[in-house]
Enzyme design. Structure first.
Site, PDB file in Angstrom:
ATOM      1  N   ARG A 139       7.288  -5.852  12.740  1.00  0.00           N
ATOM      2  CA  ARG A 139       6.096  -5.613  12.082  1.00  0.00           C
ATOM      3  C   ARG A 139       6.286  -6.062  10.872  1.00  0.00           C
ATOM      4  O   ARG A 139       4.949  -6.792  10.325  1.00  0.00           O
ATOM      5  CB  ARG A 139       5.462  -4.221  12.213  1.00  0.00           C
ATOM      6  CG  ARG A 139       4.336  -4.016  11.969  1.00  0.00           C
ATOM      7  CD  ARG A 139       3.622  -2.645  12.231  1.00  0.00           C
ATOM      8  NE  ARG A 139       4.461  -1.603  11.520  1.00  0.00           N
ATOM      9  CZ  ARG A 139       4.157  -0.181  11.607  1.00  0.00           C
ATOM     10  NH1 ARG A 139       3.320  -0.025  12.491  1.00  0.00           N
ATOM     11  NH2 ARG A 139       4.780   0.603  11.138  1.00  0.00           N
ATOM     12  N   LYS A 241       0.740  -3.829   7.555  1.00  0.00           N
ATOM     13  CA  LYS A 241       0.852  -2.634   6.647  1.00  0.00           C
ATOM     14  C   LYS A 241       1.034  -3.074   5.135  1.00  0.00           C
ATOM     15  O   LYS A 241       1.989  -2.695   4.673  1.00  0.00           O
ATOM     16  CB  LYS A 241       2.136  -1.799   7.103  1.00  0.00           C
ATOM     17  CG  LYS A 241       2.152  -0.253   6.903  1.00  0.00           C
ATOM     18  CD  LYS A 241       3.286   0.359   7.665  1.00  0.00           C
ATOM     19  CE  LYS A 241       3.161   1.893   7.277  1.00  0.00           C
ATOM     20  NZ  LYS A 241       2.093   2.679   8.001  1.00  0.00           N
ATOM     21  N   GLU A 277      -9.395   3.629  13.660  1.00  0.00           N
ATOM     22  CA  GLU A 277      -8.355   4.124  13.366  1.00  0.00           C
ATOM     23  C   GLU A 277      -8.374   5.264  12.414  1.00  0.00           C
ATOM     24  O   GLU A 277      -9.307   5.529  11.656  1.00  0.00           O
ATOM     25  CB  GLU A 277      -7.347   3.137  12.728  1.00  0.00           C
ATOM     26  CG  GLU A 277      -5.833   3.509  12.550  1.00  0.00           C
ATOM     27  CD  GLU A 277      -4.995   2.306  11.901  1.00  0.00           C
ATOM     28  OE1 GLU A 277      -3.793   2.299  12.241  1.00  0.00           O
ATOM     29  OE2 GLU A 277      -5.607   1.616  11.156  1.00  0.00           O
TER      30      GLU A 277
END
Length: 323
Positions: A139, A241, A277
């Protein structure tokens, strides 16, 4: 929602700290400084005069029963750098402490930074397990490409995480008392004035013992549905992120907490009706044997926990629907 079962064991694979063949067993007068190819680096970082005489399964002086989710500085952090060639040099363990940055650093001026988060758990026999660090490594690679940053290789990432966990082993809570939260961080550390990628990058990993993120623990949370502010939009960086995704949610989060809520649930920025989210995690809706969760289409984070829940749910016969 879904009971924790032996299915979790298959998700924790090849990440036993200290048991992998890639890690040496050399011990530097106590258990806290380990690392493949980095024994000499660890020796440089750990002066003998400051070693604590912890045994294999002994612990730091922490009130484990009252541990929350806050920063508890541990002993060591891992750091390595990358310049214009895009290749990260050999990293090393250092004493945990402040780092030096230019006022013109890319991360400070343009927010060029991403991070990951994972946990190490202590087994009854004293060994450590880290939950799916390979997924976090992949990720970070995806996120770094979106943010025009070079990233450590999969092996470099996992090695750094293992070294950090082992070096701070005495800070890993006893079984059932919490975990060691590990934070890998990739930042544009080189100075840059115009809007451009940084000329240098720093990858570092630090850790802190933690317990539950929410004060409610495993009890149900009260979530506020946010209709005024957006977390992300199509074509943005909401699916990685990036550090730039988190400060903007603070206003809505603080307002929700002042009203007695635990967190904020964001809606899509276009229609303001589709769930996306929570500010700190993914969300699932469970009804009978059906589990629904928003699709990862670029506006929400592809969570490692999210992926794990989906895999376990399917193993248990649940139908998983992507909204």
């Amino acid at each position: 929602m879904i009971r924790r079962t032996a299915c979790l064991s298959k998700l924790v694979q090849s990440v036993r700290v200290g048991s992998s063949s890639s890690l040496p067993t050399k011990q530097l007068r106590d258990h806290r400084c380990f690392g493949p190819g980095a024994a000499s680096n660890a020796e440089q970082a750990c002066e003998a005069s400051v070693y604590s005489k912890f045994g294999k399964n002994e612990y730091a002086d922490v009130d484990w029963d009252n541990l929350g989710f806050g920063l508890v500085p541990t002993d060591y952090m891992y750091m390595m750098k990358c310049s214009n060639n895009g290749i990260f040099e050999q990293g090393q363990l250092n004493r945990y402490g402040n780092i030096e940055l230019s006022p013109a650093a890319g991360v400070l001026n343009y927010g060029q930074g991403i991070y990951e988060g994972m946990k190490a758990f202590r087994k009854e026999d004293g060994n450590l397990l880290i939950f799916r660090p390979d997924q976090n490594a992949m990720r970070m690679k995806i996120g770094s490409e979106r943010m025009c940053m070079p990233s450590p290789s999969l092996d470099q990432f996992i090695d750094a995480v293992k070294q950090t966990a082992q070096a701070n082993k005495c800070w890993v809570p006893p079984p059932g008392k919490g975990s060691l939260y590990i934070r890998p961080l990739l930042i544009g550390s080189g100075p840059i004035l115009g809007l451009s990628p940084s000329p240098e990058y720093t990858f570092l990993v630090y850790a802190s013992p933690v317990r539950n993120y929410f004060k409610e623990g495993s009890a149900p949370l009260s979530i506020y549905v946010e209709e005024e502010y957006d977390r992300s939009s199509r074509g943005g960086a909401g699916g990685v992120k990036s550090i730039t995704n988190y400060a903007p949610v603070l206003k809505a989060l603080l307002r929700a907490k002042s009203r007695g809520f635990s967190d904020v649930l964001y809606l899509d920025s276009v229609n303001k009706k589709n769930l996306e989210e929570v500010s700190s995690c993914n969300i699932f809706i469970v009804k009978g044997n059906v589990i629904s969760t928003p699709a990862t289409a670029g506006t929400i984070l592809s969570g490692v926990t999210r992926r794990s829940i989906i895999e376990i749910a399917r193993d248990h016969g649940y139908q998983v629907i992507f909204l």
